[in-house]
Design a protein around this motif. Structure first.
Motif, short mmCIF file in Angstrom:
data_model
loop_
_atom_site.label_atom_id
_atom_site.label_comp_id
_atom_site.label_asym_id
_atom_site.label_seq_id
_atom_site.Cartn_x
_atom_site.Cartn_y
_atom_site.Cartn_z
N GLU A 139 0.83 -1.21 0.00
CA GLU A 139 0.00 0.00 0.00
C GLU A 139 0.87 1.26 0.00
O GLU A 139 2.03 1.23 0.40
CB GLU A 139 -0.93 0.00 1.22
CG GLU A 139 -1.96 -1.11 1.19
CD GLU A 139 -2.96 -0.98 2.33
OE1 GLU A 139 -2.94 0.05 3.01
OE2 GLU A 139 -3.76 -1.91 2.51
N ASN A 173 0.29 5.12 -5.68
CA ASN A 173 -0.95 5.54 -6.33
C ASN A 173 -0.71 6.11 -7.72
O ASN A 173 0.40 6.55 -8.05
CB ASN A 173 -1.66 6.60 -5.48
CG ASN A 173 -2.03 6.10 -4.10
OD1 ASN A 173 -2.93 5.29 -3.93
ND2 ASN A 173 -1.28 6.56 -3.09
N ARG A 202 -5.19 3.22 -6.41
CA ARG A 202 -4.10 2.56 -5.69
C ARG A 202 -3.54 1.42 -6.53
O ARG A 202 -4.29 0.63 -7.09
CB ARG A 202 -4.61 2.03 -4.35
CG ARG A 202 -3.51 1.35 -3.52
CD ARG A 202 -4.03 0.93 -2.15
NE ARG A 202 -4.84 -0.27 -2.19
CZ ARG A 202 -4.35 -1.52 -2.17
NH1 ARG A 202 -3.03 -1.70 -2.11
NH2 ARG A 202 -5.15 -2.56 -2.19
#
Length: 355
Positions: free
Chosen positions: A185, A188, A197
């Protein structure tokens, strides 16, 4: 004792005696000796024969019933016998429901077929028939990949793509269809004001999309997801062909070198399909982006089942360069894992306007 009763008993005895003697006379052959090893089929046939006609007990009961009613005659007719002892019409043999069973078996076998890139029951032409969830693969109107005709693309002043990628721990898997990297994570893509994302990226050989009918050696698809579920896929073409402007110098030439990130991935491909590996290596996906980030864009679909549509595609106009050995190494795992080109239809393809 009452004379009528005596007469009835006498007549009954006479009828029974007559029935027994008639039964014995009717048989020309002597009765076979009892045998303990008589075949079951013969026993069944004998039982069936006995059940087909009235028994002595049935005839006696019918005669006694006549006498008690005082009907005036002692002739036993078929209608006087119990209805249950009439010869029952033979029932048609029940056929096994082979058709239904075969259909179920065929359906099971059909669903056991897994999709693949090889022609046959699981091939691309049959993806839509493997499951109702895949129907759009067959009936969809905006399927991918497509051939991009540069002369037909609308040149437009498109908003530049912003790649806000950061390094991530490597998590790599051979999922049975390709080599896939699940990205951490925090990375982007900003496209036309929307943030997506980066979820994962994977590879196809040859490239699925074509430019003016030509496919490159490979392609990597970077899959992004918006918080509303929408998808954006960036296709980065990969080629072993050196740039047109390559020059040779006295110390060598600027021929295509291997891509550092690709080599790291190939070094860490799991030995077992379906098993994800996290070897403790950090990678940076920026290493597989071209320096010139101009692009084509169109609306399409996922290129694998269930072929979901409404995927926003960005196909980079400029490829990245990889070595022939890197392409060969992927070829040793997946010689061909590209879906055939799909009809473009009336879809609009836009291209970033040259500066």
């Amino acid at each position: 004792m009452n004379k009528n009763i005596k007469l009835s008993i006498s007549l009954l005895a006479l009828a029974l005696s007559y029935a027994v003697s008639s039964s014995a006379i009717a048989s020309d052959a002597p009765a076979p000796a009892a045998s303990t090893d008589k075949p079951k089929a013969a026993v069944t046939a004998t039982a069936a024969t006995s059940a087909s006609g009235p028994t002595d007990d049935d005839m006696s009961k019918a005669l006694l019933n006549k006498i008690n009613k005082g009907s005036g005659d002692i002739v036993i007719r078929t209608g006087d016998l119990p209805a249950g002892n009439a010869t029952a019409p033979s029932k048609p043999e029940t056929k096994p429901k082979a058709t239904k069973a075969a259909a179920k078996a065929a359906e099971k076998d059909h669903h056991d077929v897994h999709w693949s890139y090889v022609d046959g029951p699981g091939g691309p032409e049959n993806w839509g028939n493997l499951s109702k969830d895949n129907l759009v693969c067959l009936k969809g109107k905006t399927q991918s990949p497509i051939n991009i005709n540069v002369d037909r693309a609308v040149k437009a002043e498109l908003t530049p793509l912003e790649f806000l990628y950061r390094p991530s721990q490597l998590a790599i898997v051979d999922n049975g269809h390709t080599i896939q990297v699940n990205y951490g994570e925090g990375s982007n893509l900003i496209a036309d004001g929307r943030q997506y994302r980066l979820v994962q990226f994977h590879f196809h050989k040859p490239s699925e999309e074509a430019i003016n009918g030509e496919r490159t050696d490979m392609v990597t698809h970077l899959v992004h997801q918006h918080h509303d579920g929408g998808l954006a896929v960036v296709a980065v073409l990969m080629t072993t062909k050196p740039p047109v402007s390559s020059k040779k110098y006295w110390w060598g030439s600027d021929e295509v070198k291997e891509n550092g990130l690709i080599q790291t991935l190939w070094n860490n491909v799991p030995l077992i399909k379906g098993k994800s590996e996290a070897p403790g290596v950090v990678i940076d996906v920026n290493q597989i982006l071209p320096a010139d980030k101009s692009y084509f864009t169109y609306m399409g679909s996922l290129t694998t089942p269930p072929c979901s549509e409404n995927v926003l595609w960005f196909v980079m106009k400029n490829p990245i360069y990889v070595s022939e050995e890197q392409v060969k190494n992927f070829d040793r795992i997946y010689p061909m894992n590209a879906r055939p080109l799909q009809p473009k239809g009336d879809r609009l393809v836009k291209e970033t306007k040259a500066n």
